[in-house]
Design a protein around this motif. Structure first.
Motif, PDB file in Angstrom:
ATOM      1  N   GLU A 139     -54.562  47.324  -1.056  1.00 52.75           N
ATOM      2  CA  GLU A 139     -55.179  48.623  -1.289  1.00 52.75           C
ATOM      3  C   GLU A 139     -54.127  49.559  -1.846  1.00 52.75           C
ATOM      4  OE1 GLU A 139     -55.064  51.053   2.871  1.00 52.75           O
ATOM      5  OE2 GLU A 139     -56.624  49.522   2.710  1.00 52.75           O
ATOM      6  N   ASN A 154     -63.781  48.433   3.269  1.00 54.09           N
ATOM      7  CA  ASN A 154     -62.520  48.620   4.008  1.00 54.09           C
ATOM      8  C   ASN A 154     -61.959  50.030   3.827  1.00 54.09           C
ATOM      9  OD1 ASN A 154     -62.611  45.957   4.961  1.00 54.09           O
ATOM     10  ND2 ASN A 154     -61.511  45.194   3.182  1.00 54.09           N
ATOM     11  N   PRO A 168     -62.003  40.355   0.071  1.00 58.40           N
ATOM     12  CA  PRO A 168     -60.877  41.288  -0.032  1.00 58.40           C
ATOM     13  C   PRO A 168     -59.586  40.552  -0.377  1.00 58.40           C
ATOM     14  CG  PRO A 168     -62.131  41.649   1.995  1.00 58.40           C
ATOM     15  CD  PRO A 168     -62.628  40.368   1.406  1.00 58.40           C
ATOM     16  N   SER A 209     -68.113  45.287   3.524  1.00 59.40           N
ATOM     17  CA  SER A 209     -67.403  46.534   3.784  1.00 59.40           C
ATOM     18  C   SER A 209     -66.371  46.791   2.692  1.00 59.40           C
ATOM     19  CB  SER A 209     -66.703  46.472   5.139  1.00 59.40           C
ATOM     20  OG  SER A 209     -65.802  47.570   5.301  1.00 59.40           O
TER      21      SER A 209
END
Length: 348
Positions: free
Chosen positions: A334, A291, A330, A289
């Protein structure tokens, strides 16, 4: 700026009176990102290109009356100063690249179905030098009613210019001769595939294309002498059991030549494939993913990171690349950026 930082530009879908091109920094120790500078005055700066000296940046303005912008890059701040802007004489230019000799800029116009070449003047400004209109259609009546060039780029030697035309199900080859795009050859994909983006293996022996409409990845053998592609393999760009979304987007090979990644916007994920060292063939490994929502473009950084632009969640998300397996983890960081659709690493 220190040795543990890599700069990158982010192109976005924003209005002309809003910041549209963002200069950002990636911490290569942690994966943390921050915005360093902003440039406005350009609408929908959906794709960017920078020269090797990193003192000139070129951007498309993906609007109904398309334009291409040329910028000088400040040596100290990496901020942008507009040199000039030129019309593309078409609609929705969605991709831009430089010729290998950096004498020309190449542009694909999705909606109007044509491609441009621009001569780069000594001062970095652009002057039109060539235009070719694609014509035709394919089997998907909603998406392939006409030509839709989605990317334009040169082969590693700069001998041929290739165009992925989603509307024609073709990868079209040109020779760039004195700024003119001269027709050479066209390679057909499967009907309804919708070729979108493309990347060459560092060896130059193989190439990889992602098809938007049927959510597949093609493996090609590349003949650098004759300018031709031979399809070796076709795989799904989606995990087993996932519903087709006609939304596969971007594709990149790592500099080491061992791993390939492909993004898809229906599943909001990036797929990892291992590349066989002697055949170039792919083995699907996993999907991760992003995210966020609607990952469009993504970029690989030599420091061992992958950054994904999540257009509809307004975020850029960073991942560590495992150097042995290629798997993505991850970082937990972000960056908020409005509708990011292009990531362009510099000073890698």
């Amino acid at each position: 700026m220190n040795d543990n930082t890599s700069l990158f530009y982010a192109g976005t879908y924003t209005r002309e009176d809003e910041p549209g091109i963002f200069l950002c920094a990636l911490d290569l120790g942690s994966g943390r990102m921050e915005i360093v500078n902003r440039t406005d005055g350009i609408a929908n700066s959906s794709f960017l290109a920078v020269n090797k000296a990193q003192d000139r940046l070129y951007a498309v303005s993906e609007t109904d009356e398309g334009e291409v912008f040329a910028y000088a890059v400040d040596a100290e701040t990496s901020g942008l100063h507009l040199l000039n802007r030129q019309p593309t004489r078409g609609a929705a230019p969605c991709y831009i690249s430089l010729s290998r000799d950096e004498r020309h800029v190449l542009v694909a116009n999705y909606t109007s179905g044509h491609v441009n070449a621009y001569r780069i003047e000594n001062n970095g400004e652009l002057a039109p030098s060539g235009l070719v209109q694609h014509k035709g259609s394919s089997v998907n009546r909603e998406r392939q009613e006409g030509a839709h060039p989605h990317s334009i780029f040169q082969d590693p030697d700069g001998k041929y210019t290739l165009v992925c035309d989603l509307g024609l199900d073709e990868i079209v080859f040109y020779r760039l001769e004195e700024g003119k795009l001269v027709s050479h050859h066209a390679v057909k994909t499967a009907p309804g595939a919708g070729p979108r983006h493309f990347d060459f293996h560092p060896s130059g022996r193989w190439a990889y294309g992602i098809n938007e409409l049927d959510d597949t990845v093609n493996v090609y053998e590349f003949d650098a002498q004759t300018g031709d592609l031979n399809i070796l393999q076709t795989l799904s760009a989606l995990p087993e059991g996932a519903a087709r979304g006609s939304a596969s987007a971007d594709i990149h090979v790592t500099p080491c030549g061992r791993f390939l990644y492909a993004s898809n916007r229906s599943e909001d994920s990036i797929g990892l494939y291992h590349i066989h060292p002697s055949t170039g063939m792919l083995t699907a490994v996993e999907w991760v993913s992003t995210n966020g929502k609607t990952p469009r473009n993504f970029a690989i950084f030599k420091g061992g990171y992958l950054l994904a632009a999540n257009q509809n969640s307004n975020t850029i998300v960073s991942f560590r690349i495992d150097k042995e397996s290629g798997r993505l983890t991850p970082t937990g960081y972000e960056l908020e950026v409005p509708k990011p659709v292009c990531i362009l690493p510099i000073r890698k």
